[in-house]
Design an enzyme around this catalytic site. Structure first.
Site, PDB file in Angstrom:
ATOM      1  N   LYS A  63      48.479  30.327  43.062  1.00 61.92           N
ATOM      2  CA  LYS A  63      48.592  30.468  41.603  1.00 61.92           C
ATOM      3  C   LYS A  63      50.037  30.757  41.213  1.00 61.92           C
ATOM      4  O   LYS A  63      50.601  30.145  40.311  1.00 61.92           O
ATOM      5  CB  LYS A  63      47.691  31.620  41.149  1.00 61.92           C
ATOM      6  CG  LYS A  63      47.734  31.883  39.669  1.00 61.92           C
ATOM      7  CD  LYS A  63      46.932  33.107  39.296  1.00 61.92           C
ATOM      8  CE  LYS A  63      45.599  33.121  40.001  1.00 61.92           C
ATOM      9  NZ  LYS A  63      44.626  33.999  39.394  1.00 61.92           N
ATOM     10  N   SER A  76      53.701  37.962  33.418  1.00 66.18           N
ATOM     11  CA  SER A  76      54.175  39.123  34.177  1.00 66.18           C
ATOM     12  C   SER A  76      55.554  38.827  34.752  1.00 66.18           C
ATOM     13  O   SER A  76      56.428  39.697  34.784  1.00 66.18           O
ATOM     14  CB  SER A  76      53.216  39.436  35.327  1.00 66.18           C
ATOM     15  OG  SER A  76      52.120  40.168  34.851  1.00 66.18           O
ATOM     16  N   ASN A  94      39.705  41.820  28.984  1.00 68.12           N
ATOM     17  CA  ASN A  94      41.017  41.341  28.542  1.00 68.12           C
ATOM     18  C   ASN A  94      41.089  39.808  28.462  1.00 68.12           C
ATOM     19  O   ASN A  94      41.515  39.253  27.444  1.00 68.12           O
ATOM     20  CB  ASN A  94      42.084  41.890  29.508  1.00 68.12           C
ATOM     21  CG  ASN A  94      43.454  41.351  29.210  1.00 68.12           C
ATOM     22  OD1 ASN A  94      43.908  40.416  29.854  1.00 68.12           O
ATOM     23  ND2 ASN A  94      44.113  41.900  28.196  1.00 68.12           N
ATOM     24  N   THR A 137      46.683  35.820  29.648  1.00 67.01           N
ATOM     25  CA  THR A 137      45.742  35.078  30.503  1.00 67.01           C
ATOM     26  C   THR A 137      44.758  34.285  29.642  1.00 67.01           C
ATOM     27  O   THR A 137      44.511  33.101  29.893  1.00 67.01           O
ATOM     28  CB  THR A 137      45.008  36.038  31.458  1.00 67.01           C
ATOM     29  OG1 THR A 137      45.977  36.848  32.109  1.00 67.01           O
ATOM     30  CG2 THR A 137      44.207  35.280  32.487  1.00 67.01           C
ATOM     31  N   LYS A 146      53.339  39.574  44.290  1.00 69.31           N
ATOM     32  CA  LYS A 146      52.970  39.816  42.897  1.00 69.31           C
ATOM     33  C   LYS A 146      51.485  39.565  42.770  1.00 69.31           C
ATOM     34  O   LYS A 146      50.981  38.539  43.233  1.00 69.31           O
ATOM     35  CB  LYS A 146      53.756  38.841  41.995  1.00 69.31           C
ATOM     36  CG  LYS A 146      53.473  39.002  40.529  1.00 69.31           C
ATOM     37  CD  LYS A 146      54.467  39.918  39.866  1.00 69.31           C
ATOM     38  CE  LYS A 146      53.975  40.457  38.548  1.00 69.31           C
ATOM     39  NZ  LYS A 146      53.091  41.642  38.641  1.00 69.31           N
ATOM     40  N   GLY A 169      47.757  44.688  36.360  1.00 68.66           N
ATOM     41  CA  GLY A 169      46.354  45.034  36.132  1.00 68.66           C
ATOM     42  C   GLY A 169      45.416  43.941  36.611  1.00 68.66           C
ATOM     43  O   GLY A 169      45.830  42.855  37.003  1.00 68.66           O
ATOM     44  N   ASP A 170      44.144  44.256  36.608  1.00 65.97           N
ATOM     45  CA  ASP A 170      43.067  43.288  36.886  1.00 65.97           C
ATOM     46  C   ASP A 170      41.805  43.988  36.364  1.00 65.97           C
ATOM     47  O   ASP A 170      41.902  44.894  35.516  1.00 65.97           O
ATOM     48  CB  ASP A 170      42.997  42.971  38.389  1.00 65.97           C
ATOM     49  CG  ASP A 170      42.051  41.806  38.701  1.00 65.97           C
ATOM     50  OD1 ASP A 170      42.406  40.660  38.391  1.00 65.97           O
ATOM     51  OD2 ASP A 170      40.945  42.029  39.226  1.00 65.97           O
ATOM     52  N   GLN A 190      46.116  34.087  44.914  1.00 73.37           N
ATOM     53  CA  GLN A 190      47.303  34.458  44.139  1.00 73.37           C
ATOM     54  C   GLN A 190      48.564  33.744  44.647  1.00 73.37           C
ATOM     55  O   GLN A 190      49.448  33.418  43.864  1.00 73.37           O
ATOM     56  CB  GLN A 190      47.491  35.983  44.234  1.00 73.37           C
ATOM     57  CG  GLN A 190      48.431  36.577  43.213  1.00 73.37           C
ATOM     58  CD  GLN A 190      47.779  36.785  41.862  1.00 73.37           C
ATOM     59  OE1 GLN A 190      46.665  37.279  41.795  1.00 73.37           O
ATOM     60  NE2 GLN A 190      48.463  36.417  40.793  1.00 73.37           N
ATOM     61  N   LYS A 207      47.730  41.402  46.323  1.00 69.90           N
ATOM     62  CA  LYS A 207      46.632  41.932  45.505  1.00 69.90           C
ATOM     63  C   LYS A 207      46.266  43.308  46.041  1.00 69.90           C
ATOM     64  O   LYS A 207      46.511  43.607  47.213  1.00 69.90           O
ATOM     65  CB  LYS A 207      45.410  40.998  45.616  1.00 69.90           C
ATOM     66  CG  LYS A 207      44.397  41.185  44.518  1.00 69.90           C
ATOM     67  CD  LYS A 207      44.760  40.440  43.254  1.00 69.90           C
ATOM     68  CE  LYS A 207      43.875  40.828  42.099  1.00 69.90           C
ATOM     69  NZ  LYS A 207      44.143  40.015  40.903  1.00 69.90           N
TER      70      LYS A 207
HETATM   71  P1  NDP Z   1      38.352  43.444  32.410  1.00 71.48           P
HETATM   72  O1  NDP Z   1      38.031  44.608  33.258  1.00 71.48           O
HETATM   73  O2  NDP Z   1      39.180  43.622  31.200  1.00 71.48           O
HETATM   74  O3  NDP Z   1      37.003  42.707  31.962  1.00 71.48           O
HETATM   75  C1  NDP Z   1      36.067  42.240  32.886  1.00 71.48           C
HETATM   76  C2  NDP Z   1      34.848  41.760  32.122  1.00 71.48           C
HETATM   77  O4  NDP Z   1      33.942  41.160  33.039  1.00 71.48           O
HETATM   78  C3  NDP Z   1      34.101  42.887  31.441  1.00 71.48           C
HETATM   79  O5  NDP Z   1      33.445  42.377  30.309  1.00 71.48           O
HETATM   80  C4  NDP Z   1      33.090  43.281  32.525  1.00 71.48           C
HETATM   81  O6  NDP Z   1      31.930  43.898  31.992  1.00 71.48           O
HETATM   82  C5  NDP Z   1      32.748  41.955  33.110  1.00 71.48           C
HETATM   83  N1  NDP Z   1      32.372  42.070  34.538  1.00 71.48           N
HETATM   84  C6  NDP Z   1      33.090  42.640  35.520  1.00 71.48           C
HETATM   85  N2  NDP Z   1      32.411  42.595  36.681  1.00 71.48           N
HETATM   86  C7  NDP Z   1      31.253  41.998  36.396  1.00 71.48           C
HETATM   87  C8  NDP Z   1      30.119  41.647  37.159  1.00 71.48           C
HETATM   88  N3  NDP Z   1      30.056  41.931  38.475  1.00 71.48           N
HETATM   89  N4  NDP Z   1      29.102  41.032  36.544  1.00 71.48           N
HETATM   90  C9  NDP Z   1      29.170  40.745  35.234  1.00 71.48           C
HETATM   91  N5  NDP Z   1      30.228  41.053  34.453  1.00 71.48           N
HETATM   92  C10 NDP Z   1      31.236  41.661  35.025  1.00 71.48           C
HETATM   93  O7  NDP Z   1      39.001  42.368  33.417  1.00 71.48           O
HETATM   94  P2  NDP Z   1      39.911  41.130  33.067  1.00 71.48           P
HETATM   95  O8  NDP Z   1      39.467  40.500  31.806  1.00 71.48           O
HETATM   96  O9  NDP Z   1      41.326  41.530  33.232  1.00 71.48           O
HETATM   97  O10 NDP Z   1      39.586  40.164  34.302  1.00 71.48           O
HETATM   98  C11 NDP Z   1      38.498  39.248  34.280  1.00 71.48           C
HETATM   99  C12 NDP Z   1      38.690  38.203  35.374  1.00 71.48           C
HETATM  100  O11 NDP Z   1      39.923  37.507  35.139  1.00 71.48           O
HETATM  101  C13 NDP Z   1      38.791  38.748  36.796  1.00 71.48           C
HETATM  102  O12 NDP Z   1      38.231  37.789  37.692  1.00 71.48           O
HETATM  103  C14 NDP Z   1      40.286  38.832  37.016  1.00 71.48           C
HETATM  104  O13 NDP Z   1      40.621  38.774  38.410  1.00 71.48           O
HETATM  105  C15 NDP Z   1      40.747  37.575  36.295  1.00 71.48           C
HETATM  106  N6  NDP Z   1      42.145  37.569  35.896  1.00 71.48           N
HETATM  107  C16 NDP Z   1      42.657  38.532  35.061  1.00 71.48           C
HETATM  108  C17 NDP Z   1      43.970  38.465  34.679  1.00 71.48           C
HETATM  109  C18 NDP Z   1      44.533  39.413  33.668  1.00 71.48           C
HETATM  110  O14 NDP Z   1      45.670  39.195  33.232  1.00 71.48           O
HETATM  111  N7  NDP Z   1      43.814  40.437  33.242  1.00 71.48           N
HETATM  112  C19 NDP Z   1      44.882  37.439  35.210  1.00 71.48           C
HETATM  113  C20 NDP Z   1      44.235  36.439  36.004  1.00 71.48           C
HETATM  114  C21 NDP Z   1      42.919  36.540  36.355  1.00 71.48           C
HETATM  115  P3  NDP Z   1      31.888  45.483  31.711  1.00 71.48           P
HETATM  116  O15 NDP Z   1      32.594  45.672  30.398  1.00 71.48           O
HETATM  117  O16 NDP Z   1      30.453  45.806  31.674  1.00 71.48           O
HETATM  118  O17 NDP Z   1      32.618  46.129  32.855  1.00 71.48           O
END
Ligand code: NDP
Length: 444
Positions: free
Chosen positions: A113, A376, A239, A208, A89, A164-165, A110, A125
């Protein structure tokens, strides 16, 4: 040389081009020394060598046609890392930076976690170096359909359940699920984060970010404190960041800064989340548009400056290695008291050391952002039971899971003589369950 040192040396030699994977493995393995001392049978059975080697790595070609009729080719990955305690997962990430090292680091994290959630889910992943930014809906659909045309043969509701991620939200999950269903002729819970009209769970979108705030709230509560009146900085505006902001604000915190990958906005009066949502979720725009709509807010190009904004609580929610040693030192100098990781591995090893040496309460990602995958797993439970729980029901279960995680990692840290060290606590508590199951399964 200790057992851990031997395993890490070997890992580096065999995977020389995988710095993120090596970083994550180092962070995890070096905290497991006290467990390994108690369990010499793990070394006899080469348990760590097996733990750091994925059960299966799938890499594939993803050809698709863009709106100009040009054929494009991306790389696709799925790392099925460990299925000792349940089906693989873990999310799918679509971002140009994606490579095998990043997917392996995320997969390794993961495993622990998922174990910490207390639910029966293994670790995996996947993703692609495809960049969804600037693509039309038709291009996204073409890519997702091609990606699933290979992935479908490796996943299943009891085998591997992606989610998603970064870069994979509701739209992408919809296209991926549609193609899976079409090829397999099965309407099953093979992906999570699905839309509510086709098997999704209420509160998964929020999980999250909400979970991150619930575990931080518990850490505050055990110290006689709360979010109320606290100044908070959140990186990212995706997200995780958006729903962390929503929950923190609902508990009385003032969130003063957020960013996207171009730069950060600072709003001394508190971020207006409805405007951020409109820009990022509805219009898929850039965060700098915020300052055109909110008087008194400022925009600064570049991301790392966000950590110079003074705050009580920092919630990094964007990506890996966004807080380095220097940023950590500035945060501490400006009085940060709590850092809870919403993103995966947002703090470098050096930054974590700065926080821990300064007495900052530091909640690592594998515990702090586990609310997403936990929900999830609740979505999987609803799918297989053909059930649909209310928002309140899922949210209450999520909160309970996060509170339990907090107390489990606190207890594990204490039991092994590292009181207050939640990195140790999370790694140890997560690892013990997986190690137990691996030992029970024999040499597999
Ligand atoms: P999203 O794609 O929804 O959002 C990512 C955010 O981070 C956006 O604002 C993006 O900016 C910014 N970002 C991405 N890459 C970079 C970078 N290299 N430098 C600066 N800003 C960056 O992703 P999520 O919110 O889903 O995920 C965010 C983090 O949380 C990740 O590390 C993910 O692995 C982790 N995570 C997510 C989960 C989930 O349920 N969604 C669960 C557990 C962990 P821009 O809009 O410009 O792209």
């Amino acid at each position: 040389m200790t057992y851990v040192e031997k395993v890490l040396k070997n890992l580096k030699e065999q995977n020389p081009d995988e710095p993120e994977f090596y970083q994550a493995a180092t962070e995890i393995l070096t905290t497991l020394e006290p467990v390994l001392e108690k369990h010499p049978e793990y070394e006899n059975q080469s348990l760590l060598e097996r733990f750091v080697e994925p059960e299966r790595v799938i890499m594939f070609r993803v050809p698709w046609v863009d709106d100009k009729g040009k054929v494009r080719v991306n790389k696709g990955y799925r790392v099925q890392f460990n299925s000792a305690i349940g089906p693989y997962k873990g999310g799918l990430r679509f971002h140009p930076s994606v490579n095998l090292s990043i997917i392996k680091f995320l997969g390794l994290e993961q495993i622990l976690k998922n174990s910490l959630t207390g639910l029966p889910i293994g670790g995996g992943k996947g993703g692609s170096n495809f960049d969804p930014k600037g693509k039309s809906d038709r291009e996204i659909m073409a890519f997702c359909q091609s990606f699933m045309t290979e992935l479908f043969r490796h996943i299943g509701a009891d085998t591997d359940v992606p989610a998603g991620d970064i870069g994979v939200g509701a739209r992408e999950i919809g296209y991926l699920f549609g193609q899976y269903k079409r090829i397999r002729d099965e309407h099953v819970g093979v992906l999570t984060g699905r839309g509510l009209s086709y098997g999704g769970s209420l509160a998964r979108k929020e999980a999250t970010g909400f979970g991150l705030v619930y575990i931080t709230e518990e850490a505050l509560k055990t110290r006689g404190d709360s979010f109320n009146g606290k100044t908070v900085v959140i990186s990212g505006s995706g997200n995780v960041a958006i729903y962390a902001c929503q929950k923190a604000q609902s508990l009385g915190a003032k969130v003063v800064a957020m960013y996207d990958s171009n730069g950060y906005v600072y709003d001394p009066d508190g971020i207006k989340l409805d405007i951020i949502k409109d820009i990022k979720e509805v219009k898929r725009g850039r965060i700098k548009e915020y300052v055109d709509r909110v008087k008194g807010a400022t925009y600064t190009e570049g991301c790392s400056g966000i950590w110079t904004v003074p705050c009580d609580i920092a919630l990094p929610c964007a990506t890996q290695n966004e807080i380095d040693e220097k940023s950590a030192e500035i945060l501490v100098k400006n009085g940060v008291k709590y850092v809870a990781e919403g993103a995966n591995m947002p703090s470098t090893l050096e930054a974590i050391k700065v926080f821990q040496d300064s007495g900052v309460v530091f909640l690592p990602a594998k515990a702090a952002n586990a609310g997403g995958v936990a929900t999830s797993a609740l979505e999987m439970a609803q799918s297989s039971g053909r059930l649909f729980w209310s928002f309140e029901e899922v949210d209450a279960k999520l909160k309970n899971i996060m509170i339990n995680i907090y107390h489990n990692i606190e207890m594990a840290a204490k039991n092994y003589g590292y009181d207050g060290n939640y990195v140790m606590g999370a790694n140890i508590a997560g690892f013990i369950k997986v190690a137990d199951a691996m030992m029970a399964h024999g040499i597999v």
